[in-house]
Enzyme design. Structure first.
Site, PDB file in Angstrom:
ATOM      1  N   CYS A   1      23.030  10.229  20.810  1.00 17.86           N
ATOM      2  CA  CYS A   1      22.212  10.474  19.619  1.00 17.86           C
ATOM      3  C   CYS A   1      21.678   9.157  19.052  1.00 17.86           C
ATOM      4  O   CYS A   1      21.935   8.789  17.906  1.00 17.86           O
ATOM      5  CB  CYS A   1      23.036  11.219  18.574  1.00 17.86           C
TER       6      CYS A   1
ATOM      7  N   TYR B   1      21.590  -6.012  24.156  1.00 16.11           N
ATOM      8  CA  TYR B   1      20.714  -7.170  24.228  1.00 16.11           C
ATOM      9  C   TYR B   1      19.604  -7.008  25.250  1.00 16.11           C
ATOM     10  O   TYR B   1      19.246  -7.954  25.962  1.00 16.11           O
ATOM     11  CB  TYR B   1      21.475  -8.479  24.473  1.00 16.11           C
TER      12      TYR B   1
ATOM     13  N   ARG C   1      24.861  -2.556  27.608  1.00 13.96           N
ATOM     14  CA  ARG C   1      24.107  -3.810  27.693  1.00 13.96           C
ATOM     15  C   ARG C   1      22.613  -3.654  27.383  1.00 13.96           C
ATOM     16  O   ARG C   1      22.048  -4.492  26.675  1.00 13.96           O
ATOM     17  CB  ARG C   1      24.309  -4.454  29.058  1.00 13.96           C
TER      18      ARG C   1
ATOM     19  N   TYR D   1      30.631  -5.540  33.191  1.00 13.46           N
ATOM     20  CA  TYR D   1      30.282  -5.262  31.793  1.00 13.46           C
ATOM     21  C   TYR D   1      29.654  -3.876  31.600  1.00 13.46           C
ATOM     22  O   TYR D   1      28.824  -3.682  30.716  1.00 13.46           O
ATOM     23  CB  TYR D   1      29.365  -6.366  31.241  1.00 13.46           C
TER      24      TYR D   1
ATOM     25  N   GLU E   1      34.898 -20.110  36.875  1.00 12.16           N
ATOM     26  CA  GLU E   1      35.378 -18.767  36.527  1.00 12.16           C
ATOM     27  C   GLU E   1      34.288 -17.712  36.729  1.00 12.16           C
ATOM     28  O   GLU E   1      33.779 -17.144  35.764  1.00 12.16           O
ATOM     29  CB  GLU E   1      35.864 -18.758  35.072  1.00 12.16           C
TER      30      GLU E   1
ATOM     31  N   GLY F   1      32.825 -14.120  37.244  1.00 10.09           N
ATOM     32  CA  GLY F   1      33.258 -12.734  37.052  1.00 10.09           C
ATOM     33  C   GLY F   1      32.149 -11.796  37.483  1.00 10.09           C
ATOM     34  O   GLY F   1      32.242 -11.090  38.484  1.00 10.09           O
TER      35      GLY F   1
END
Length: 466
Positions: free
Chosen positions: A394, A367, A363, A424, A319, A321
């Site tokens: 802000c 992380y 992102r 993402y 799978e 992506g």
């Protein structure tokens, strides 16, 4: 001397900012083809072109921020996976990025599509994709989502809990139909990735544990159900993974589980899905495998385990992506301000603020994901300087690119491009600070097509019933 800080290296006192892997470029105008989509290149004037269109023309049409999807690049990557994994089933993981246009591209290139919500399922169905090539994921599928799946004829439902098995069985009985299912298992693999995108260790929300016997119980439960057809096992170890070692462990444990199921029931399971999570290149330090390399390694792993258990190689699925859509997308921003900040020890940092930020790419803040960036609207003869590209929100953590060399004459009005923004980014976008989500446009052979239009203030206010 460097001092660590509990909130991360963003707050450390540093004499020479910047990671060790980041090298000062010899040519600040160079575009590394390994980072950008296949059709991206500099024109004679120094402007970046994508799909035959200059970024200035794209921005004049769409404004910024905007995600630019290289259709030729997407299709070629989908084809590469379909070809490399011939004989396997390849499902495009829609959570990476989904709209009806992209769903059609994936389907036209021979991929199935993996969806993880009712919204994703409805989008793919509305694109005219054959429901038989769809798979539905999710650790807490609602009754409505399961009902949509079985009534529309989704090819497989990946069950994630005993509660879900009960719900699905009841719905099948109500509608007088059967559902084809796979059991998602946790293989106990510590994938070498960020903990938020690692999904096969024991202490997390997805799947049934192999180690404590839950997985085998769930499989037998589906096997004896009068309404469910058990196809096989599903495993997913995480995202942005470069090595196949984790898949080797997952294959070993899942195929051992298939052998145990055969011993318990006398039945052979026909399918095994090893998931996706194949990494891409965001910066020069990343070294992802090609589809051909992945296919060679995974085939060898599966065939070795099948021989060890004296079983036939099951029908295999993967799978991808991010590995399909990530490199196809480029985010374009307009520079608004440039600020030089003095640091401890006499060093300086150049902050380049753009008209987007964590609302269109969460992102880096979520992380500490690393990205690259380049000045794409012109060439420059200035010396490169170490910069930090930040957004307009802000939050002091509103950082898009933590460290990157840009021309020393970077100025308001310049257009910055961030490659590898296809996965993402828009799919995780938010309306933080009441920002409107950017549009997604496709470019191919000098033509631009809108896939998702820009949100407007009227869209936001239309939701406010107060």
């Amino acid at each position: 001397m460097t001092h660590t800080h509990m909130a991360g290296d963003i707050h450390a006192n540093v004499a020479a900012p910047g990671p060790q892997w980041l090298q000062r470029p010899q040519d600040v105008n160079a575009v590394d083809p390994a980072l950008w989509s296949h059709t991206s290149k500099r024109s004679e004037s120094g402007e970046l072109t994508i799909g035959g269109l200059g970024v200035t023309e794209i921005v004049e049409t769409t404004q910024t921020p905007v995600y630019v999807m290289d259709e030729e690049d997407f299709r070629s990557r989908a084809q590469a996976f379909a070809t490399a994994f011939e004989g396997w089933r390849v499902f495009y993981a829609a959570k990476a990025f989904l709209c009806r246009g992209v769903a059609r591209w994936a389907f036209q290139e021979g991929l199935g599509i993996d969806v993880a919500s009712g919204g994703e399922l409805a989008t793919v169905l509305s694109a005219g994709v054959d429901p038989a090539v769809l798979g539905l994921h999710g650790n807490n599928k609602s009754v409505d989502e399961l009902e949509l799946a079985i009534t529309s004829g989704v090819g497989r439902i990946i069950v994630d809990s005993l509660d879900e098995i009960d719900r699905l069985e009841q719905l099948c009985q109500q509608h007088g139909c059967r559902a084809q299912v796979m059991v998602r298992v946790t293989a106990g693999v510590e994938a070498h990735t960020h903990e938020y995108i690692a999904t096969a260790h024991e202490d997390q929300k997805f799947g049934f544990s192999i180690a404590n016997g839950q997985a085998l119980v769930a499989m037998v439960r589906c096997h004896v159900s009068p309404s469910l057809d058990l196809l096989g096992i599903h495993s997913h170890i995480g995202s942005q993974i470069f090595a196949t070692h984790g898949f080797e462990v997952a294959a070993r444990r899942t195929m051992k589980l298939m052998a145990q199921f055969h011993s318990a029931t006398g039945q052979h399971l026909p399918e095994l899905d090893l998931g996706g999570g194949f990494g891409i290149r965001y910066t020069s330090q990343d070294s992802p495998a090609t589809p051909d390399q992945l296919a060679t390694d995974l085939r060898e792993i599966v065939e070795h385990e099948a021989r060890g258990h004296q079983m036939a190689v099951p029908t295999m699925s993967i799978e991808p992506g991010r590995a399909v859509v990530g490199p196809s997308g480029t985010a374009l921003y307009t520079v608004g301000t440039v600020k030089v900040v003095d640091l401890d020890g006499g060093a300086q940092r150049v902050y380049v603020s753009v008209d987007g930020g964590m609302s269109d790419n969460i992102r880096p803040a979520l992380y500490a994901a690393e990205y690259s960036a380049a000045l794409v609207s012109r060439s420059s003869q200035a010396e490169p300087v170490l910069c930090r590209v930040v957004g307009k929100h802000c939050e002091s953590g509103d950082i898009l690119v933590r460290d990157v060399f840009l021309p020393g004459d970077i100025r308001p009005g310049d257009i910055l491009g961030v490659p590898a923004s296809g996965a993402y980014s828009r799919s995780m976008a938010s309306n933080y600070n009441h920002a409107t989500k950017p549009p997604v446009v496709a470019v191919r052979d000098g033509e631009l097509t809108t896939l998702l239009r820009r949100e407007t203030l009227e869209d936001l206010l239309g939701l406010d019933v107060g």
